[in-house]
Design a protein around this motif. Structure first.
Motif, PDB file in Angstrom:
ATOM      1  N   THR A 181       0.219   6.021   5.063  1.00  0.00           N
ATOM      2  CA  THR A 181       0.883   5.127   4.155  1.00  0.00           C
ATOM      3  C   THR A 181       1.023   3.874   4.943  1.00  0.00           C
ATOM      4  N   PRO A 182       1.196   2.467   4.096  1.00  0.00           N
ATOM      5  CA  PRO A 182       1.371   1.482   4.546  1.00  0.00           C
ATOM      6  C   PRO A 182       2.398   1.128   5.612  1.00  0.00           C
ATOM      7  N   GLU A 183       3.720   1.858   5.364  1.00  0.00           N
ATOM      8  CA  GLU A 183       4.556   1.987   6.275  1.00  0.00           C
ATOM      9  C   GLU A 183       4.243   2.857   7.634  1.00  0.00           C
ATOM     10  N   ALA A 184       3.443   3.823   7.618  1.00  0.00           N
ATOM     11  CA  ALA A 184       2.944   4.144   8.922  1.00  0.00           C
ATOM     12  C   ALA A 184       2.251   3.276   9.603  1.00  0.00           C
ATOM     13  N   TRP A 185       1.470   2.462   9.020  1.00  0.00           N
ATOM     14  CA  TRP A 185       0.708   1.376   9.512  1.00  0.00           C
ATOM     15  C   TRP A 185       1.363   0.301  10.236  1.00  0.00           C
ATOM     16  N   SER A 186       2.453  -0.188   9.513  1.00  0.00           N
ATOM     17  CA  SER A 186       3.435  -1.080  10.116  1.00  0.00           C
ATOM     18  C   SER A 186       4.261  -0.549  11.391  1.00  0.00           C
ATOM     19  N   ALA A 187       4.466   0.852  11.066  1.00  0.00           N
ATOM     20  CA  ALA A 187       5.435   1.502  12.128  1.00  0.00           C
ATOM     21  C   ALA A 187       4.553   1.796  13.567  1.00  0.00           C
ATOM     22  N   ARG A 190      -8.120  -2.407   9.745  1.00  0.00           N
ATOM     23  CA  ARG A 190      -7.439  -1.009   9.494  1.00  0.00           C
ATOM     24  C   ARG A 190      -8.657  -0.172   8.639  1.00  0.00           C
ATOM     25  N   PRO A 191      -8.536   1.021   8.446  1.00  0.00           N
ATOM     26  CA  PRO A 191      -9.364   1.733   7.582  1.00  0.00           C
ATOM     27  C   PRO A 191      -9.473   1.475   6.282  1.00  0.00           C
ATOM     28  N   HIS A 192     -10.729   1.098   5.785  1.00  0.00           N
ATOM     29  CA  HIS A 192     -10.824   0.869   4.422  1.00  0.00           C
ATOM     30  C   HIS A 192     -10.594   2.464   3.724  1.00  0.00           C
ATOM     31  N   VAL A 193      -9.336   2.514   3.557  1.00  0.00           N
ATOM     32  CA  VAL A 193      -8.931   3.811   2.825  1.00  0.00           C
ATOM     33  C   VAL A 193      -7.804   3.432   2.078  1.00  0.00           C
ATOM     34  N   VAL A 194      -7.762   4.154   0.719  1.00  0.00           N
ATOM     35  CA  VAL A 194      -6.348   3.909  -0.117  1.00  0.00           C
ATOM     36  C   VAL A 194      -5.388   4.749   0.400  1.00  0.00           C
ATOM     37  N   TRP A 195      -4.221   4.443   0.875  1.00  0.00           N
ATOM     38  CA  TRP A 195      -3.144   5.360   1.457  1.00  0.00           C
ATOM     39  C   TRP A 195      -2.086   5.310   0.185  1.00  0.00           C
ATOM     40  N   PHE A 196      -1.399   6.505   0.390  1.00  0.00           N
ATOM     41  CA  PHE A 196      -0.366   6.731  -0.771  1.00  0.00           C
ATOM     42  C   PHE A 196       0.383   5.524  -0.976  1.00  0.00           C
ATOM     43  N   GLY A 197       0.641   5.321  -1.991  1.00  0.00           N
ATOM     44  CA  GLY A 197       1.603   4.179  -2.611  1.00  0.00           C
ATOM     45  C   GLY A 197       0.762   2.749  -2.764  1.00  0.00           C
ATOM     46  N   GLU A 198      -0.601   3.226  -2.418  1.00  0.00           N
ATOM     47  CA  GLU A 198      -1.305   1.626  -2.559  1.00  0.00           C
ATOM     48  C   GLU A 198      -2.203   1.920  -3.805  1.00  0.00           C
ATOM     49  N   SER A 199      -2.571   0.784  -4.501  1.00  0.00           N
ATOM     50  CA  SER A 199      -3.479   0.839  -5.739  1.00  0.00           C
ATOM     51  C   SER A 199      -4.866   1.224  -5.458  1.00  0.00           C
ATOM     52  N   VAL A 200      -5.539   1.716  -6.696  1.00  0.00           N
ATOM     53  CA  VAL A 200      -6.836   2.378  -6.563  1.00  0.00           C
ATOM     54  C   VAL A 200      -7.800   1.280  -7.104  1.00  0.00           C
ATOM     55  N   PRO A 201      -8.244   0.375  -6.164  1.00  0.00           N
ATOM     56  CA  PRO A 201      -9.091  -0.640  -6.604  1.00  0.00           C
ATOM     57  C   PRO A 201     -10.208  -0.122  -7.866  1.00  0.00           C
ATOM     58  N   ALA A 202     -10.823   0.764  -7.591  1.00  0.00           N
ATOM     59  CA  ALA A 202     -12.107   1.309  -8.156  1.00  0.00           C
ATOM     60  C   ALA A 202     -11.929   2.151  -9.234  1.00  0.00           C
TER      61      ALA A 202
END
Ligand code: APR
Length: 231
Positions: free
Chosen positions: A37-43, A141-153
């Motif tokens: 999740t983006p929060e995991a990355w921030s933490a 950061r990894p080019h991976v869609v995390w939970f809570g992020e939009s799915v650009p494709a």
């Protein structure tokens, strides 16, 4: 005829890559909130980076399986589009040309700054470190869609599924949206298959042919079926 493959983690299981929700799956051993999740990355960006480094190493050490190869050879017979939830590159490494990653591609990184989708950077080898930065100086950061992020494709996937004549859903529990909802766009498909040892319990609509097998043997069966229609 346009064949669309919609794949999930079960596609790569026979290549030795862990799925997420099977017994001993990835989410049995890691808490999503701590690594995806983006929060995991921030933490804790180091922990998140290490989690994906470990997965990237396993993916580089793995090989495409027979199911990947059968899908790639299908391109000799007709137009094939692969829409995958997987972040591994096994479809590409088996020779598939048209692969759309809904949830990103672990072999690439992107900026952790404000313009994340501006550019993707190929990662050499398996290791991304805290010293890898984008030109604006933000950590990669990894080019991976995390939970809570939009799915650009997502919007790119809709027309591909809408034009599918044949849809093959393979190796996904269909539990994660919006990705899982995409298969309902394949209204035109005259042939729909679902390949999964647990296919009968996925609750998929009854216009799908259920193939309760693994990806490799299931793809063998489906290829025999669709060759009758293609040739
Ligand atoms: N062949 C085919 N299918 C298999 C095999 C196999 N050998 N082994 C397991 N499966 C099936 C399981 O029965 C299950 O239905 O693969 C599916 C895997 O489901 P998940 O682990 O939930 O993976 P997936 O559906 O791809 O998850 C979707 O969730 O965590 C997020 O972003 C992540 O893209 C992922 C998304």
């Amino acid at each position: 005829m346009k064949v669309v493959i919609f794949s999930g983690a079960g596609m790569s299981a026979e290549s030795g890559i862990q799925t997420f929700r099977d017994s001993d799956g990835l989410w049995e051993n890691y808490r999503i909130e701590e690594v995806a999740t983006p929060e995991a990355w921030s933490a804790d960006p180091d922990m998140v980076t290490e989690f994906y480094n470990m997965r990237r190493k396993a993916i580089i050490d793995a090989n495409p399986n027979r199911a990947h190869e059968l899908i790639a050879t299908l391109e000799d017979l007709t137009e094939v589009h692969v829409i995958t939830q997987n972040i591994d590159d096994l479809h590409e490494r088996s020779g598939s040309q048209n692969v759309l990653h809904l949830h990103g591609n672990i072999r690439y990184a992107k900026s952790s700054g404000p313009n994340q989708e501006k550019e993707y950077y190929r990662i050499d080898g398996w290791k991304l470190t805290e010293n890898d930065k984008c030109p604006e100086g933000y950590r990669l950061r990894p080019h991976v869609v995390w939970f809570g992020e939009s799915v650009p494709a997502y919007n790119e996937a809709v027309p591909i599924l809408s034009e599918a004549d044949i849809l093959i859903v393979i190796g996904t529990s269909l539990q994660v949206y919006p990705a899982a909802g995409l298969i309902h766009y394949a209204e035109r498909a005259s042939h729909k298959f679902v390949i999964d040892p647990k296919a009968a319990s996925l609750g998929i609509s009854d216009d799908f042919r259920i193939i309760s097998k693994g990806a490799e043997s299931g793809m063998e069966d489906v290829l025999k079926e669709i060759k009758k229609v293609l040739i």
